[in-house]
Scaffold this motif. Sequence first.
Motif, PDB file in Angstrom:
ATOM      1  N   ARG A 379       0.837  -1.201   0.000  1.00 31.02           N
ATOM      2  CA  ARG A 379       0.000   0.000   0.000  1.00 31.02           C
ATOM      3  C   ARG A 379       0.873   1.252   0.000  1.00 31.02           C
ATOM      4  O   ARG A 379       1.899   1.312   0.691  1.00 31.02           O
ATOM      5  CB  ARG A 379      -0.899   0.042   1.247  1.00 31.02           C
ATOM      6  N   THR A 380       0.448   2.248  -0.743  1.00 30.78           N
ATOM      7  CA  THR A 380       1.151   3.534  -0.706  1.00 30.78           C
ATOM      8  C   THR A 380       0.748   4.299   0.555  1.00 30.78           C
ATOM      9  O   THR A 380      -0.281   4.000   1.169  1.00 30.78           O
ATOM     10  CB  THR A 380       0.793   4.381  -1.937  1.00 30.78           C
ATOM     11  N   LEU A 381       1.534   5.268   0.927  1.00 25.08           N
ATOM     12  CA  LEU A 381       1.164   6.117   2.055  1.00 25.08           C
ATOM     13  C   LEU A 381      -0.063   6.944   1.673  1.00 25.08           C
ATOM     14  O   LEU A 381      -0.262   7.272   0.497  1.00 25.08           O
ATOM     15  CB  LEU A 381       2.335   7.033   2.418  1.00 25.08           C
ATOM     16  N   PRO A 382      -0.916   7.269   2.626  1.00 27.61           N
ATOM     17  CA  PRO A 382      -2.163   7.988   2.327  1.00 27.61           C
ATOM     18  C   PRO A 382      -1.920   9.284   1.546  1.00 27.61           C
ATOM     19  O   PRO A 382      -1.033  10.065   1.879  1.00 27.61           O
ATOM     20  CB  PRO A 382      -2.735   8.279   3.722  1.00 27.61           C
ATOM     21  N   GLY A 383      -2.705   9.459   0.477  1.00 27.63           N
ATOM     22  CA  GLY A 383      -2.675  10.704  -0.283  1.00 27.63           C
ATOM     23  C   GLY A 383      -1.578  10.829  -1.306  1.00 27.63           C
ATOM     24  O   GLY A 383      -1.526  11.820  -2.040  1.00 27.63           O
ATOM     25  N   ILE A 398       5.343   8.073  -5.783  1.00 24.20           N
ATOM     26  CA  ILE A 398       5.722   6.997  -4.860  1.00 24.20           C
ATOM     27  C   ILE A 398       7.222   7.013  -4.622  1.00 24.20           C
ATOM     28  O   ILE A 398       7.692   6.902  -3.483  1.00 24.20           O
ATOM     29  CB  ILE A 398       5.274   5.630  -5.409  1.00 24.20           C
ATOM     30  N   ALA A 399       7.995   7.156  -5.701  1.00 24.67           N
ATOM     31  CA  ALA A 399       9.459   7.157  -5.586  1.00 24.67           C
ATOM     32  C   ALA A 399       9.962   8.306  -4.723  1.00 24.67           C
ATOM     33  O   ALA A 399      10.989   8.184  -4.049  1.00 24.67           O
ATOM     34  CB  ALA A 399      10.084   7.227  -6.976  1.00 24.67           C
ATOM     35  N   ALA A 400       9.240   9.435  -4.724  1.00 27.36           N
ATOM     36  CA  ALA A 400       9.657  10.606  -3.948  1.00 27.36           C
ATOM     37  C   ALA A 400       9.081  10.596  -2.540  1.00 27.36           C
ATOM     38  O   ALA A 400       9.411  11.481  -1.738  1.00 27.36           O
ATOM     39  CB  ALA A 400       9.226  11.876  -4.673  1.00 27.36           C
ATOM     40  N   SER A 401       8.240   9.616  -2.210  1.00 27.94           N
ATOM     41  CA  SER A 401       7.584   9.586  -0.903  1.00 27.94           C
ATOM     42  C   SER A 401       8.492   8.969   0.160  1.00 27.94           C
ATOM     43  O   SER A 401       9.585   8.474  -0.141  1.00 27.94           O
ATOM     44  CB  SER A 401       6.281   8.787  -0.986  1.00 27.94           C
ATOM     45  N   ALA A 402       8.024   8.993   1.386  1.00 26.59           N
ATOM     46  CA  ALA A 402       8.775   8.401   2.495  1.00 26.59           C
ATOM     47  C   ALA A 402       8.791   6.879   2.410  1.00 26.59           C
ATOM     48  O   ALA A 402       9.543   6.225   3.141  1.00 26.59           O
ATOM     49  CB  ALA A 402       8.171   8.851   3.823  1.00 26.59           C
ATOM     50  N   LYS A 403       7.979   6.308   1.535  1.00 22.34           N
ATOM     51  CA  LYS A 403       7.930   4.853   1.327  1.00 22.34           C
ATOM     52  C   LYS A 403       8.026   4.584  -0.173  1.00 22.34           C
ATOM     53  O   LYS A 403       7.034   4.339  -0.844  1.00 22.34           O
ATOM     54  CB  LYS A 403       6.634   4.272   1.906  1.00 22.34           C
ATOM     55  N   PRO A 404       9.244   4.606  -0.730  1.00 20.51           N
ATOM     56  CA  PRO A 404       9.396   4.466  -2.185  1.00 20.51           C
ATOM     57  C   PRO A 404       9.197   3.039  -2.696  1.00 20.51           C
ATOM     58  O   PRO A 404       8.993   2.841  -3.894  1.00 20.51           O
ATOM     59  CB  PRO A 404      10.828   4.929  -2.427  1.00 20.51           C
ATOM     60  N   TYR A 405       9.281   2.064  -1.822  1.00 17.92           N
ATOM     61  CA  TYR A 405       9.081   0.671  -2.225  1.00 17.92           C
ATOM     62  C   TYR A 405       8.756  -0.167  -0.992  1.00 17.92           C
ATOM     63  O   TYR A 405       8.947   0.263   0.154  1.00 17.92           O
ATOM     64  CB  TYR A 405      10.324   0.104  -2.931  1.00 17.92           C
ATOM     65  N   ALA A 406       8.251  -1.369  -1.243  1.00 18.13           N
ATOM     66  CA  ALA A 406       8.040  -2.346  -0.171  1.00 18.13           C
ATOM     67  C   ALA A 406       9.153  -3.386  -0.277  1.00 18.13           C
ATOM     68  O   ALA A 406       9.450  -3.882  -1.363  1.00 18.13           O
ATOM     69  CB  ALA A 406       6.680  -3.017  -0.323  1.00 18.13           C
ATOM     70  N   LEU A 407       9.746  -3.697   0.853  1.00 17.83           N
ATOM     71  CA  LEU A 407      10.818  -4.690   0.880  1.00 17.83           C
ATOM     72  C   LEU A 407      10.259  -6.004   1.416  1.00 17.83           C
ATOM     73  O   LEU A 407       9.650  -6.040   2.492  1.00 17.83           O
ATOM     74  CB  LEU A 407      11.976  -4.220   1.759  1.00 17.83           C
ATOM     75  N   VAL A 408      10.463  -7.083   0.668  1.00 14.38           N
ATOM     76  CA  VAL A 408      10.044  -8.420   1.104  1.00 14.38           C
ATOM     77  C   VAL A 408      11.296  -9.220   1.445  1.00 14.38           C
ATOM     78  O   VAL A 408      12.202  -9.347   0.614  1.00 14.38           O
ATOM     79  CB  VAL A 408       9.235  -9.143   0.012  1.00 14.38           C
ATOM     80  N   ILE A 409      11.345  -9.727   2.668  1.00 15.06           N
ATOM     81  CA  ILE A 409      12.469 -10.552   3.112  1.00 15.06           C
ATOM     82  C   ILE A 409      11.969 -11.978   3.283  1.00 15.06           C
ATOM     83  O   ILE A 409      11.069 -12.231   4.086  1.00 15.06           O
ATOM     84  CB  ILE A 409      13.050 -10.052   4.446  1.00 15.06           C
ATOM     85  N   ASP A 410      12.528 -12.902   2.528  1.00 16.33           N
ATOM     86  CA  ASP A 410      12.182 -14.317   2.680  1.00 16.33           C
ATOM     87  C   ASP A 410      13.329 -15.043   3.379  1.00 16.33           C
ATOM     88  O   ASP A 410      14.471 -15.009   2.900  1.00 16.33           O
ATOM     89  CB  ASP A 410      11.929 -14.955   1.315  1.00 16.33           C
ATOM     90  N   PHE A 411      13.018 -15.677   4.497  1.00 18.48           N
ATOM     91  CA  PHE A 411      14.005 -16.484   5.210  1.00 18.48           C
ATOM     92  C   PHE A 411      13.931 -17.904   4.663  1.00 18.48           C
ATOM     93  O   PHE A 411      12.882 -18.558   4.730  1.00 18.48           O
ATOM     94  CB  PHE A 411      13.736 -16.446   6.714  1.00 18.48           C
ATOM     95  N   VAL A 412      15.028 -18.369   4.091  1.00 20.02           N
ATOM     96  CA  VAL A 412      15.004 -19.616   3.328  1.00 20.02           C
ATOM     97  C   VAL A 412      16.093 -20.561   3.803  1.00 20.02           C
ATOM     98  O   VAL A 412      17.037 -20.183   4.505  1.00 20.02           O
ATOM     99  CB  VAL A 412      15.186 -19.334   1.820  1.00 20.02           C
TER     100      VAL A 412
END
Length: 609
Positions: A379-383, A398-412
């Motif tokens: 989800r993007t930050l509100p607004g 989105i790239a300029a926001s405080a949350k430019p991407y979501a990071l997924v960490i898979d422990f394998v």
Amino acid sequence: MQLNQRLMFETPNVKVADIPAEDNVVLRCYQEDSKVAIFREFDSGVQTTLLVLPTGTGKSVVFSAVIEEEANSGGRILVLAHRRELIDQAIGHAKAVGHFAGKEMGTSYANRQRVICSSVQTLNGKRDCRCCDGKECERCGGRGKIWRMERFDPFEFSLLIIDEAHHATATTYRRVIQHFTKNPNCKVLGVTATPRRADKVGMHNVFESCAYQMDLKTAIDQGWLCPIRQTFVQVAGLSLENVKTKAGGDLSDSGVERAFLGDTDEEQEERLHAVAGPLVEIAQGRQTILFASGIIHAINLTAALNAYDKVTAECVIESTDNDERKAIVDRYNSKETQILVGCEVFTEGFDAPGTEIVANARPTKSESRYLQRIGRGTRTLPGVVDGLDTAEERRAAIAASAKPYALVIDFVGDSGRHKIISTGDVLSGEDVFEEDLLAAIEYAKESKSAEDMEELIEKMKQAREEREKRKEEARQKRLSTKTKAKDLDYDSTDIDLFGGEGFDPFKDYEPQWDQATQKQVDFLMKLGVSPETATGYSRSQAGAVITQLKNAKGKDYRITFGKYKGKRLGQLPAWYISWIKSKNIGGDRMAEQIRIMEVEKSANQQVIF
């Protein structure tokens, strides 16, 4: 009759006054298109239809708009879900469009409200019939029991909405659907982010059509969701080789938890910190949701995380008290708590746009389950994106926001014979070359940084194509030399410039220190991989591809003999498969793979539309 027989399963929830409602909701373009498509299906005579939108794109906003239009035209609506959080959200959304919803759940009973929200467990509850002693009776039909859903006359309802509709193939849901569709004018709308089930049961068993569908990759490309980056963390000693696959098609929950906990206290301590330590280092204070492999694992991981300086972690499990759960989630949303640990309690009905990292310490073979998890972070930050007209503008915002991407960490660890889902699987699409995907995943596992899997897959594709181009140029050069030698003898008449001698990895290939070995190349070729591709792999990449191809089953099983050597079983003509079966070629193993393929083919005919 005892009181709890009548009141059924659940306990009172939050008060309606506490449920937030969004005022002046403006539909996004695809949400408006979704609503139009839904009513178009109903107007065409379809009674049951499906809406598929990724987590974070506002499925509930769409069905709120559907509720508004249906209620304002005089209809009566029942919203069905399976979790209290989803019920409360549905009540809030109805309130947002001007309708006070009745709540039929546990000790709460709805009255004559135009919108009613209920849980599937509640409606499937039964009580003793008060009109008879179990003999023939107009009220209960002689059953002696009355379903709670029978409180509602289906001919008073015009619309049944099912949230998280991928569960709708279950008997409990079908029973409710069957009750309300006794009224041929009562329409059914299913809403889900994940229509494909691990057990292969198709949604067409419940729904006649899919009115509108958008997948995760499209939503990201269009700038409605944050892009995803992936990193893998290897957990020393972790092996899933002996973990069984349960009936639904996913890994056994208890088996995965045992693998993560180990057999001794020492192993448990090591594996807990093999997850907690890297997570703390990577997260660097960012808001994180961690999916554990079980209740004990979740509790112990929370304790391990809190042993690190400046880390605050809290745990929510199924038995967590409602008030305590709400307080924990509030602290997480206010950033008082950094890491929220749970099992599957956050996969549905949980909205926390501030979540930047989704950490997965519960490997899965289910694409639906994996999508639900990573959706907690996309989800993007509100607004950030609302009001912007183009995908380019939204992606830039989105790239300029405080949350430019979501990071997924898979422990394998060692996945053994199991095909474990990762972001590459859910973002790659149907046309991605399998070996490019495997190479990208292997590269990401060896990398120490977060990777954009879409970009990485494209790089692997470009690198493979460049290797194949160089190999082809070298092959043509060798053929040219051989042709000239033959011309000197003047013995031959016709020369196939593109045939030449077969590639021999023991003669024509001299691996460098980090390249695939001659033995690996030879085996890959037997499994159908071209010599150009096989010789372009690193040793680790070749090993990963060999493991994947050797463990393939059913239609993906590789033929190692005959005229179709190296082909997938699913690519063989029917007559050749019949010949194999009649001659028992390949023995019991081949017979088992043909059987699996035939079962898969039968099951796939039942997969969603």
